[in-house]
Write a protein that holds these residues in place. Sequence first.
Motif, PDB file in Angstrom:
ATOM      1  N   GLY A 188      41.865  53.905  67.307  1.00 29.43           N
ATOM      2  CA  GLY A 188      43.055  54.918  67.569  1.00 29.43           C
ATOM      3  C   GLY A 188      42.188  57.004  68.090  1.00 29.43           C
ATOM      4  N   GLU A 189      43.062  57.789  69.022  1.00 26.19           N
ATOM      5  CA  GLU A 189      41.850  58.147  70.183  1.00 26.19           C
ATOM      6  C   GLU A 189      42.164  59.683  69.193  1.00 26.19           C
ATOM      7  OE1 GLU A 189      42.735  59.218  73.977  1.00 26.19           O
ATOM      8  OE2 GLU A 189      42.277  57.093  74.399  1.00 26.19           O
ATOM      9  N   VAL A 190      40.971  60.655  68.781  1.00 22.46           N
ATOM     10  CA  VAL A 190      40.892  61.527  68.114  1.00 22.46           C
ATOM     11  C   VAL A 190      40.019  62.340  68.705  1.00 22.46           C
ATOM     12  CG1 VAL A 190      40.040  62.799  66.330  1.00 22.46           C
ATOM     13  CG2 VAL A 190      40.839  60.389  65.800  1.00 22.46           C
ATOM     14  N   VAL A 191      41.738  63.513  68.572  1.00 16.32           N
ATOM     15  CA  VAL A 191      40.991  65.364  70.179  1.00 16.32           C
ATOM     16  C   VAL A 191      39.685  65.582  68.857  1.00 16.32           C
ATOM     17  CG1 VAL A 191      41.342  66.505  72.250  1.00 16.32           C
ATOM     18  CG2 VAL A 191      42.623  63.855  71.504  1.00 16.32           C
ATOM     19  N   VAL A 202      38.394  55.298  67.095  1.00 15.30           N
ATOM     20  CA  VAL A 202      37.919  54.958  65.962  1.00 15.30           C
ATOM     21  C   VAL A 202      38.631  53.828  65.391  1.00 15.30           C
ATOM     22  CG1 VAL A 202      38.477  55.826  63.514  1.00 15.30           C
ATOM     23  CG2 VAL A 202      38.295  57.559  64.991  1.00 15.30           C
ATOM     24  N   ASP A 203      37.408  53.053  64.953  1.00 13.41           N
ATOM     25  CA  ASP A 203      38.687  51.342  64.475  1.00 13.41           C
ATOM     26  C   ASP A 203      39.826  51.704  64.075  1.00 13.41           C
ATOM     27  OD1 ASP A 203      36.617  49.799  66.558  1.00 13.41           O
ATOM     28  OD2 ASP A 203      35.089  51.178  64.454  1.00 13.41           O
ATOM     29  N   GLU A 204      40.931  50.912  63.759  1.00 11.78           N
ATOM     30  CA  GLU A 204      42.396  50.970  63.191  1.00 11.78           C
ATOM     31  C   GLU A 204      41.633  51.462  61.450  1.00 11.78           C
ATOM     32  OE1 GLU A 204      46.770  48.951  62.976  1.00 11.78           O
ATOM     33  OE2 GLU A 204      45.112  48.291  64.728  1.00 11.78           O
ATOM     34  N   PRO A 205      40.858  50.222  61.330  1.00  9.72           N
ATOM     35  CA  PRO A 205      40.863  50.333  59.878  1.00  9.72           C
ATOM     36  C   PRO A 205      40.237  51.677  59.439  1.00  9.72           C
ATOM     37  CG  PRO A 205      40.026  48.251  60.501  1.00  9.72           C
ATOM     38  CD  PRO A 205      40.293  48.851  61.352  1.00  9.72           C
ATOM     39  N   LEU A 238      47.979  59.187  68.576  1.00 16.11           N
ATOM     40  CA  LEU A 238      49.595  58.966  68.488  1.00 16.11           C
ATOM     41  C   LEU A 238      49.560  57.598  68.140  1.00 16.11           C
ATOM     42  CD1 LEU A 238      50.124  61.904  70.925  1.00 16.11           C
ATOM     43  CD2 LEU A 238      49.596  61.691  68.422  1.00 16.11           C
ATOM     44  N   GLN A 239      48.869  56.900  69.221  1.00 17.70           N
ATOM     45  CA  GLN A 239      49.090  55.290  68.408  1.00 17.70           C
ATOM     46  C   GLN A 239      48.046  54.643  68.902  1.00 17.70           C
ATOM     47  OE1 GLN A 239      50.399  53.504  72.831  1.00 17.70           O
ATOM     48  NE2 GLN A 239      48.831  55.425  73.698  1.00 17.70           N
ATOM     49  N   VAL A 240      47.524  53.270  68.077  1.00 21.62           N
ATOM     50  CA  VAL A 240      46.129  52.869  68.063  1.00 21.62           C
ATOM     51  C   VAL A 240      46.355  51.832  69.683  1.00 21.62           C
ATOM     52  CG1 VAL A 240      45.436  50.345  67.249  1.00 21.62           C
ATOM     53  CG2 VAL A 240      46.441  52.430  65.984  1.00 21.62           C
ATOM     54  N   LYS A 241      45.894  51.151  70.505  1.00 22.70           N
ATOM     55  CA  LYS A 241      45.983  50.840  71.870  1.00 22.70           C
ATOM     56  C   LYS A 241      44.318  50.128  71.311  1.00 22.70           C
ATOM     57  CE  LYS A 241      43.444  54.398  74.283  1.00 22.70           C
ATOM     58  NZ  LYS A 241      43.927  55.196  75.451  1.00 22.70           N
ATOM     59  N   ALA A 242      43.837  49.254  72.355  1.00 21.38           N
ATOM     60  CA  ALA A 242      42.911  48.083  73.202  1.00 21.38           C
ATOM     61  C   ALA A 242      42.285  49.099  73.687  1.00 21.38           C
ATOM     62  CB  ALA A 242      43.313  46.689  73.665  1.00 21.38           C
ATOM     63  N   LEU A 243      40.606  48.664  73.043  1.00 20.87           N
ATOM     64  CA  LEU A 243      39.861  48.968  73.868  1.00 20.87           C
ATOM     65  C   LEU A 243      38.411  48.419  74.088  1.00 20.87           C
ATOM     66  CD1 LEU A 243      38.516  52.435  75.103  1.00 20.87           C
ATOM     67  CD2 LEU A 243      37.005  52.219  73.128  1.00 20.87           C
ATOM     68  N   GLY A 244      38.093  47.403  74.250  1.00 20.91           N
ATOM     69  CA  GLY A 244      37.473  45.908  74.881  1.00 20.91           C
ATOM     70  C   GLY A 244      38.358  45.224  73.739  1.00 20.91           C
TER      71      GLY A 244
END
Length: 406
Positions: A303-306, A257-260, A292-298
């Motif tokens: 953020g990763e939602v599980v 999911v994009d940060e905004p 749990l964190q925001v990270k770069a994906l390309g």
Amino acid sequence: MTRRRLLLAVLTVAAIAGAWLIRRGSSAPPEVAFAAAKRETLVSTLTTNGKAEPYEFVIVRAQREGRLERLAASKGQQVRPGDLLAQLDQGEARAELAAAEARLKQARAAVEVLERGGREAELAEVEAALLRARLEMKAAERDYESLRRLVDKQAAAPHEMQVAADRLDRARADIRGLEKKRAALVSVGDRQAAGARLEEALAAREQAARRLEQCRIRTPLGGVVYDLPLRAGELVRTGDLVAAVGKLNPMRVRVYVDEPELGRLAPGMPVVITWDALPGRRWQGRIEQMPLQVKALGTRQVGEVVLTIENPGLDLLPGANVNAEVRTRVVSDGIIIPKEAVRRQSDQTGVYLLGRGDRLVWRAVELGASSLTRVQVLTGLGEGDRVALAFDRPLRDGLRVRPRFE
């Protein structure tokens, strides 16, 4: 000459008529599509992508180097914990184990010799000497006792009894010396050294057995073999991937999911998963773990939602790139308009209404929940208000239009 004048007159009239038509066309009101604001239910969704993975899985790697002798499992096979997946060539490992077992046998034999008192020949010689010395001591004791009784009866001379006593003392001294010699055959240091060699041989044997067992690559987890990249005959190095085994029902999905957009999410929200490889198939789940964190994906910051989904047919494969639609909100009986009607003007969000005389009227609005194509209007519009849809030219307040209703 007359023909030329006539032709010139015709061209002049045509030019005047064309200019008049162009002017008339440019001054005609543009045709603009309008949609009515309606009261209805809006399901606000967030569409993004993700990746599927087994709910529980293990990556099996080679623990030693060797040539792959055979594969004992195939991709897609169901396996149980401890099942053999592959086997490396065992020749070198078997030779190592045989050598270690031979060294262990030697170490045990050395300890047994020390426990018996030393080397067989030397020990036998000392034991024989001890036996003779004890026999000699018993004989000397008998002679001494006999002479002592005779001396008491004055039937023998005292010096004879003294000779017998000296003989007894020598026999006892010989026995003490032989016992010390026998003890000296095995010292404390010898026992400690032999014990250490035995422990070393045991450890070497255990290590060789482990290295042999490492040739037999097994799965610690029951499930489906979903990755098996090697082929028989290949050289396998320590740490190489041999197989991936996992439980494919249920499956875990990581949704990016994009940060905004992260502020729109909450645990428990329903999610629909689709996969382009199986059009028409849908898997349902709910958000279980927030990022749990925001990270770069390309080029994205996500953020990763599980979430967890049921996969009874094992149709969704590990590593599949999936589509995710998160239902973030449901609005009942709200004022809803098409998203394309919303415009930005002078740092203000609003729409163009159809006013009197078919003229546009700018109206600022406050927006609420939205879906992919529709949006809720909280303030600024009423049911039945007609709003201008997307147009290929800029619109302005007061512009007269020809409305087309959709």
